[in-house]
Motif scaffolding. Structure first.
Motif: not given
Length: 110
Positions: A12-13, A16, A26, A30, A38, A42
């Motif tokens: 997810l990082s 982003a 993201a 999250n 993360t 973000i």
């Protein structure tokens, strides 16, 4: 942040940093896990995207290709730095602006 948090939040990082839509994806994905790694990325990415749009609007008023290319290179380097940090699993703040973004968006992730 520990290595386990970085390992779990790496995907997810990375998302982003892809686009401003990636930041939103993201962020909402999250919300259940509340991964601190993360959320760190973000906040960094959201700050970069907002600054990119604000400075881009201002710089578009000037008719200078040198200024435009400098702007693109500056933000490309910052986005690449953040993306490489996300890929490597490190929570390094973006130079110049990273600590400011962390303070400004500290409510994200709580």
């Amino acid at each position: 942040m520990d290595q386990n948090s970085a390992k779990e939040g790496k995907g997810l990082s990375i998302i982003a940093y892809i686009t401003i839509i990636g930041v939103l994806i993201a962020f909402f994905m999250n919300q259940e896990k509340k991964n601190s790694f993360t959320f760190f990325h973000i906040r960094q990415s959201l700050g970069l995207w907002l600054m990119y749009f604000i400075f881009g609007y201002v710089i578009s008023g000037f008719d200078s290709w040198m200024l435009t290319y400098s702007f693109w290179i500056f933000f490309a380097v910052l986005f690449l730095y953040g993306l490489l940090g996300a890929i490597s699993g490190k929570a390094n703040s973006i130079p110049i602006l990273g600590d400011f973004f962390q303070k400004l968006f500290k409510s994200l992730g709580n």
